[in-house]
Scaffold this active site. Structure first.
Site, PDB file in Angstrom:
ATOM      1  CG  HIS A  88      -6.246 -13.534   5.702  1.00 32.24           C
ATOM      2  ND1 HIS A  88      -6.131 -14.258   4.561  1.00 32.24           N
ATOM      3  CD2 HIS A  88      -5.069 -13.121   6.082  1.00 32.24           C
ATOM      4  CE1 HIS A  88      -4.792 -14.711   4.381  1.00 32.24           C
ATOM      5  NE2 HIS A  88      -4.157 -14.053   5.147  1.00 32.24           N
ATOM      6  CG  HIS A 100      -5.463  -8.683   4.042  1.00 33.63           C
ATOM      7  ND1 HIS A 100      -4.918  -7.804   3.466  1.00 33.63           N
ATOM      8  CD2 HIS A 100      -5.892  -8.599   5.384  1.00 33.63           C
ATOM      9  CE1 HIS A 100      -4.849  -6.775   4.333  1.00 33.63           C
ATOM     10  NE2 HIS A 100      -5.657  -7.119   5.471  1.00 33.63           N
ATOM     11  N   GLY A 124      -4.802  -8.575  -3.998  1.00 36.23           N
ATOM     12  CA  GLY A 124      -3.839  -9.368  -3.038  1.00 36.23           C
ATOM     13  C   GLY A 124      -2.740  -8.957  -2.662  1.00 36.23           C
ATOM     14  N   PRO A 125      -1.695  -8.627  -3.706  1.00 34.93           N
ATOM     15  CG  PRO A 125      -0.366  -9.027  -5.474  1.00 34.93           C
ATOM     16  CD  PRO A 125      -1.706  -9.293  -5.043  1.00 34.93           C
ATOM     17  CG  LEU A 126      -1.131  -5.650   1.038  1.00 36.66           C
ATOM     18  CD1 LEU A 126      -0.357  -5.452   2.588  1.00 36.66           C
ATOM     19  CD2 LEU A 126      -2.666  -5.479   1.143  1.00 36.66           C
ATOM     20  N   GLY A 166      -1.186  -1.792   5.291  1.00 33.03           N
ATOM     21  CA  GLY A 166      -0.263  -2.480   4.455  1.00 33.03           C
ATOM     22  C   GLY A 166      -0.286  -1.726   3.027  1.00 33.03           C
ATOM     23  CG  HIS A 175      -3.249 -10.511   8.909  1.00 28.77           C
ATOM     24  ND1 HIS A 175      -2.874 -11.603   8.355  1.00 28.77           N
ATOM     25  CD2 HIS A 175      -3.353  -9.558   8.416  1.00 28.77           C
ATOM     26  CE1 HIS A 175      -2.786 -11.249   7.167  1.00 28.77           C
ATOM     27  NE2 HIS A 175      -3.246  -9.982   7.122  1.00 28.77           N
ATOM     28  CB  SER A 231      12.672   7.936 -25.335  1.00 27.91           C
ATOM     29  OG  SER A 231      13.571   7.018 -25.604  1.00 27.91           O
ATOM     30  CD  GLU A 237       9.319   3.736 -14.286  1.00 28.40           C
ATOM     31  OE1 GLU A 237      10.155   4.402 -15.173  1.00 28.40           O
ATOM     32  OE2 GLU A 237       9.203   3.945 -13.176  1.00 28.40           O
ATOM     33  CG  ASP A 288      21.533   5.350 -21.920  1.00 27.05           C
ATOM     34  OD1 ASP A 288      22.035   6.382 -21.783  1.00 27.05           O
ATOM     35  OD2 ASP A 288      20.454   5.061 -22.523  1.00 27.05           O
ATOM     36  CG  HIS A 333      19.378   2.972 -18.411  1.00 23.84           C
ATOM     37  ND1 HIS A 333      19.953   3.282 -17.062  1.00 23.84           N
ATOM     38  CD2 HIS A 333      18.471   4.163 -18.476  1.00 23.84           C
ATOM     39  CE1 HIS A 333      19.451   4.608 -16.730  1.00 23.84           C
ATOM     40  NE2 HIS A 333      18.336   4.918 -17.487  1.00 23.84           N
TER      41      HIS A 333
END
Length: 757
Positions: A115, A155, A204-206, A246, A351, A473, A501, A560, A564
């Site tokens: 890239h 990238h 890597g994962p944006l 991205g 790219h 909890s 999360e 629930d 859940h």
């Protein structure tokens, strides 16, 4: 408050002024912080012009300057810079950037992959950070007080590889650039921290890198508040992150950015590569909001830089403005041209992929690089980059001197700090884990987990973490250790993530990989691990020892309902290479799980815990047995082999034991096995696994209130898997368990059916 005041004191100048050519360098004589003014039209901040240039100058060696002259005359014959040191440095920087760009082109062409687009467009930013801004020592890549750099837009890894090479990191040589994307190379397609020294986190994962950077910055603030003294600040570094278009779209970025502003992480600087392109085309296809305005609304100090490729002074001014900020993280939007210099410049075609030969020829002509072969480095570039490395060496030496003084002046704090630098594991910590008696009151395994955490917090100074708005909890809260908040309690060891999360997991990775000995835990319901899966996967890939605490682990949630109730989640998590997934059956096994999790600092772990109550000490369970992943908890076979083996995990293990007692009264030889962690059991010697699950005993029943996927490996073709392949149902937990056959009666019935064959 004294420590906090110290934390908010403005950092020293980005770039110390040294004057080897003082006759014309008046702008370097004094330092003043860049003043920023508000731009009411864009609601961002833009630096005022003519801010002081705060660079390290070239060298005290006049011969070095002379060595640049011919190169600069070749590249910029029309410029008059020989008698102007400031202009001279500017031209040197520009020529270094030219070399960075050509190495990027050469690497892509040689690999026939990669890239290059973002790397070409952001060359000035990468070079400027490594040459003039960041504090690091290539000879000591893990020096604790170094600045951290995260390339969230992974990238663009080639840009970082080139900068690491030129900066003097041994992990990236010219041969490594020639091996871009090759099998076994130190320059993989996206940066990986376990492969290339100088890479802080795997990206890597944006968007993941933005969350990692928030975790790194949080770790710095937290440790500084605990250990810095007004006279000796031993924790004082910054975090820089580059994100792309991205990253700006991924939800994890927004989650993490929201928390960074809430926590006032002012030593975090994110540079946004606004090149207006993604793979499918212009960002106009999918985005219309003002990204800077969004970050400003979240609470960031926002700055706009519209022309780094023509003038690096604007970037310098923006970074100085970031350093002067004491309350907010800083977001710098930098307008760039993807694929700069190439025919594909400014288009999504830039790219990734190679360049046509005539395009390469044209790029060389533009840079007056015509007669130079592939992977050429101007010798003076190495020397230029070495100046920052030498500064880093000096800073590290000074830091060690500070640490020596700190040790003598503050021995107790120094002892704890050094323990953290050595990984945070204190000798004898295992003895702090609670032990349960069979007479102890029954409780859910989430309760036993909470007790383990709080016992460990007393002996492990690095234990820190939190829950996604479920602390009460999950019972994942360290009592008496405060909440991490600025300005009141940055020393707090409980992190309030809110309902975020994905960011929680990504931030935890950053905390784990910071290198300050912190041991992060992240808690939520098991069903919400879906929101976190990418981050959990990266925990394993990057060897980040995060402890994931996942409660409400089955259809036992009852009322629930199926939204859940996790069914397929354990199977998916167990499939992640390197992740240790535990499902303890009682207090003993919960303690055993924590013992393994804490001991393995380069391995992520996940503990799945029940809401429904189970015995504190189920007869036959063992904390030590958990280390092997699977073990025998009861067997009446004597010297003979059992007729049948019942295998269970978590709250269903007691069903196996209850059924075994019934069958034994009927004269059957029955073995019960706890398979608390599949991966650990798989790692055991073949002899041990054969001793626990003899291959000649083919009548086996597994019992787990989740997907049957994967259990066939343990029960064999002739065995029976009692699992669930629906989404569950709403109702009291006992009614739901009964509906799906998780009762002693059904387990016994299934076993009898097998025995009768």
């Amino acid at each position: 408050m004294a420590v906090y005041t110290l934390l908010l004191r403005p950092n020293p100048p980005l770039l110390e002024a040294k004057l080897p050519f003082p006759q014309n360098n008046k702008r370097l004589i004094a330092f003043r912080l860049v003043q920023c003014r508000s731009n009411p039209k864009t609601h961002t901040f833009t630096p005022t012009s003519k801010s002081p240039v705060l660079k390290n100058t070239l060298s005290k060696d006049q011969d070095y300057k002379i060595s640049w002259v011919e190169e600069l005359k070749r590249a910029y014959p029309s410029h008059e810079w020989e008698e102007d040191d400031e202009k001279f440095q500017e031209m040197v920087d520009r020529r270094c950037v030219d070399n960075v760009r050509m190495l990027i082109v050469d690497s892509v062409q040689h690999a026939k992959a990669g890239h290059g687009g973002m790397a070409l467009g952001l060359a000035e930013v990468g070079y400027f950070l490594y040459r003039h801004v960041m504090r690091f020592n290539p000879q000591s890549p893990k020096w604790f007080n170094r600045d951290r750099f995260v390339l969230s837009a992974g990238h663009g890894g080639l840009l970082q590889y080139v900068c690491l090479h030129l900066a003097g990191f041994q992990s990236v040589q010219i041969d490594d650039l020639k091996s871009l994307c090759k099998l076994g190379s130190r320059t993989p397609g996206h940066p990986e921290n376990v492969i290339t020294e100088g890479i802080e986190v795997t990206t890597g994962p944006l968007g993941q890198g933005v969350a990692n950077a928030v975790g790194l910055a949080l770790a710095e603030v937290h440790l500084a508040s605990r250990f810095n003294k007004p006279d000796i600040p031993i924790v004082d570094h910054r975090t820089y992150c580059i994100m792309g278009d991205g990253c700006s779209m991924e939800g994890v970025t927004n989650e993490a950015a929201s928390l960074a502003a809430h926590w006032k992480l002012n030593k975090l600087t994110v540079v946004y590569d606004d090149n207006h392109n993604t793979i499918d085309g212009s960002t106009d296809l999918a985005v219309s909001e003002d990204i800077s305005a969004r970050f400003e609304a979240l609470g960031w100090n926002t700055i706009a830089v519209d022309n780094t490729q023509g003038d690096m002074e604007a970037l310098e001014n923006a970074l100085n403005c970031a350093h002067s900020e004491t309350q907010k993280p800083t977001f710098i939007r930098v307008k760039t041209r993807i694929g700069k210099l190439s025919k594909k410049e400014g288009t999504s075609k830039a790219h990734h992929g190679t360049f046509e030969e005539d395009d390469v020829k044209q790029m060389k002509q533009k840079l007056r690089w015509d007669d130079r072969g592939p992977f050429h480095v101007i010798p003076m570039v190495y020397r230029e980059m070495k100046l920052q490395a030498e500064k880093g060496e000096t800073l590290e030496q000074e830091w060690h001197s500070k640490l020596y003084s700190y040790q003598h002046k503050y021995p107790e704090e120094a002892k704890e700090f050094k323990a953290l630098l050595n990984g945070g594991i204190v000798p004898g910590w295992e003895s702090s884990l609670p032990r349960w008696l069979m007479s102890d009151p029954v409780e859910a395994t989430r309760g036993y987990s909470g007790k383990c955490l709080n016992h460990l917090a007393k002996v492990l100074p690095g234990l820190i973490g939190g829950s996604a708005d479920l602390a009460s909890s999950n019972q994942a809260y360290l009592h008496g250790y405060g909440d991490f908040q600025q300005p009141d309690s940055p020393w707090g060891r409980n992190i309030r993530y809110g309902v975020r999360e994905h960011a929680m997991a990504g931030i935890s990775n950053g905390i784990a990989l910071h290198g300050g000995g912190l041991i992060p835990f992240a808690a939520t319901f098991l069903v919400f691990s879906d929101y976190m899966k990418n981050s959990i996967r990266l925990s394993a890939l990057s060897h980040a020892g995060v402890i994931y605490i996942m409660t409400h682990d089955s259809i036992g949630l009852g009322e629930d309902g199926p939204t859940h109730q996790p069914v397929e989640h354990l199977a998916g998590l167990r499939a992640i290479p390197g992740l240790l997934v535990f499902r303890p059956a009682d207090g003993n096994e919960a303690a055993g799980a924590y013992k393994v999790c804490i001991a393995n600092r380069d391995t992520p772990s996940l503990i799945a815990l029940s809401r429904q109550k189970v015995a504190a000490n189920m007869e036959g369970t063992s904390a030590d047995g958990v280390e092997k992943g699977g073990y025998i908890i009861s067997d009446n076979s004597g010297e003979e082999l059992p007729e049948i083996i019942l295998i269970g995990t978590g709250s269903e293990l007691c069903l196996c034991e209850e059924s075994a007692e019934v069958l034994r009264k009927e004269g059957r030889r029955v073995r019960v096995v706890s398979l608390v962690c599949w991966r650990l059991f798989d790692r055991q010697p073949r002899e041990y696994k054969e001793a626990v699950l003899p291959s000649t005993v083919r009548k086996r029943v597994s019992v787990e209130a989740g997907s049957p996927l994967g259990w066939r490996e343990f029960v064999g073709d002739e065995g029976v898997v009692i699992g669930i392949d629906e989404f569950g149902a709403s109702g009291p937990d006992t009614h739901v368990f009964n509906k799906y056959g998780f009762t002693e009666d059904n387990v016994s019935k299934t076993a009898r059916s097998l025995l009768s064959k």
